[in-house]
Design a protein around this motif. Structure first.
Motif, short mmCIF file in Angstrom:
data_model
loop_
_atom_site.label_atom_id
_atom_site.label_comp_id
_atom_site.label_asym_id
_atom_site.label_seq_id
_atom_site.Cartn_x
_atom_site.Cartn_y
_atom_site.Cartn_z
N ASP A 185 0.47 -1.30 -0.05
CA ASP A 185 -0.18 0.13 0.13
C ASP A 185 1.00 1.45 0.05
O ASP A 185 0.95 2.33 -0.49
CB ASP A 185 -1.30 0.49 1.20
CG ASP A 185 -1.96 -0.94 1.36
OD1 ASP A 185 -2.39 -1.69 -0.17
OD2 ASP A 185 -2.16 -1.60 2.45
N ALA A 188 2.56 1.81 -3.69
CA ALA A 188 1.47 2.29 -4.13
C ALA A 188 1.82 3.82 -4.36
O ALA A 188 0.62 4.99 -5.00
CB ALA A 188 -0.24 1.54 -4.45
N GLN A 194 -0.18 0.54 -9.63
CA GLN A 194 -0.96 -0.24 -8.91
C GLN A 194 0.33 -1.66 -8.81
O GLN A 194 -0.16 -2.59 -7.95
CB GLN A 194 -1.68 -0.79 -9.40
CG GLN A 194 -3.04 0.39 -8.41
CD GLN A 194 -2.89 0.88 -7.53
OE1 GLN A 194 -3.11 -0.17 -6.53
NE2 GLN A 194 -2.66 2.20 -6.56
N PRO A 196 3.49 -3.82 -8.00
CA PRO A 196 4.36 -3.43 -7.32
C PRO A 196 5.85 -3.41 -7.83
O PRO A 196 6.88 -2.93 -7.28
CB PRO A 196 4.37 -4.54 -5.91
CG PRO A 196 3.26 -6.24 -7.08
CD PRO A 196 2.61 -4.95 -8.05
N GLY A 199 6.19 -0.22 -9.39
CA GLY A 199 6.34 1.02 -8.53
C GLY A 199 7.93 0.53 -7.36
O GLY A 199 8.33 1.31 -7.36
#
Length: 313
Positions: A185, A188, A194, A196, A199
């Motif tokens: 979380d 994100a 979204q 991972p 990210g």
């Protein structure tokens, strides 16, 4: 020695009961209180693994004194710096099937207190193999507090592991922490994506040497200069997840200090995190479960989606 920094220490209070009756009275089956904050949990796990760990950060007031008394009782090396404000409490309500956590904001720290801590931190760095920087910032500290701590660690040749979220995480990245460990979380929220893996690569591009993202019961994802991996536990485990991420950080810090290969480092982190879920309190783990789980953790390399030989973006 591994130096753990907890700027927003806490007294962790845990209420245990079979099930919460919403909008009604609840009789608590058991209450525990212990020194907490993410870095304190990391130090507690490292000590249980037989490693030398030093706890520093900020603490104040009657709650701060209770935190320090518990550190002494646990035999943890206390290098906390006293502040005038009152250290926060955190309250975890642990039901048989779920846990809800309430987090107080912590004290307001003055500019003079922050400068005093920075000087104390610099005195501790020469003896450290790794600096673990964990958790939220108390009020009054600048958003770039972790950037300053990562930079000062680097000036002493000490790699930093940063476990934070929001602006505290983002401001720390340009200083080049060796490892950052957001959960899925937090990842994100920090990147606006979204996926991972995408990210994690974005955080590496922003300055992190390696990114290890916690995927909750699905284990860990790592994007590093040496490759990308997924590490998975054998299956979901019942218990209290509070502190599981801190146990993973303890394993990652130990791996960073010893130069353990990434697949083994991730295997140890997932096993230790899972063994913490099976223990009743943050900063503790089921040692027998840890030993059993080590051989059951599956670690697989993720093939790059870019030409071979190029690093993660």
């Amino acid at each position: 020695m591994i130096l753990t920094v907890t700027l927003n220490t806490a007294l962790d209070v845990t209420y245990r009961l079979p099930e919460v009756r919403r909008h009604g009275s609840n009789r608590v089956r058991e209450v525990t209180r212990q020194a907490g904050g993410k870095g304190v949990n990391v130090a507690r796990v490292l000590a249980a693994l037989g490693q030398e760990a030093v706890v520093t950060g900020l603490a104040g007031g009657a709650t701060g004194r209770a935190v320090r008394a518990d550190l002494a009782a646990a035999g943890l090396h206390d290098e906390l710096v006293e502040v005038a404000g009152e250290t926060r409490c955190t309250v975890a309500v642990a039901e048989d099937t779920d846990t809800t956590v309430y987090l107080e904001p912590g004290p307001v720290v003055s500019a003079a207190e922050w400068q005093h801590f920075l000087a104390h931190y610099e005195r501790l760095l020469p003896g450290a193999a790794v600096a673990v920087l964990s958790g939220s910032l108390p009020r009054g500290l600048p958003d770039d507090a972790y950037l300053l701590l990562v930079e000062r660690a680097g000036a002493h040749g000490v790699p930093a592991l940063l476990d934070a979220d929001g602006p505290a995480l983002l401001h720390g990245l340009p200083a080049g922490p060796a490892v950052v460990k957001p959960n899925i979380d937090e990842l994100a929220a920090a990147t606006g994506v979204q996926d991972p893996l995408e990210g994690a690569e974005l955080l590496r591009a922003a300055g992190a040497g390696a990114v290890v993202a916690s995927l909750g019961p699905d284990g860990l994802l790592a994007c590093t200069a040496d490759g990308r991996w997924r590490a998975r536990p054998p299956g979901p485990l019942p218990g209290n997840p509070t502190g599981a991420g801190d146990s993973a950080v303890a394993a990652l810090a130990l791996g960073l200090a010893t130069g353990t290969a990434w697949p083994d480092r991730l295997r140890q982190a997932v096993a230790l995190s899972a063994a913490t879920v099976l223990a009743p309190r943050a900063g503790r783990f089921d040692a027998g479960a840890y030993d059993r789980l080590l051989s059951l953790i599956r670690v697989g390399e993720i093939e790059p989606a870019h030409p071979q030989g190029e690093p993660c973006p």
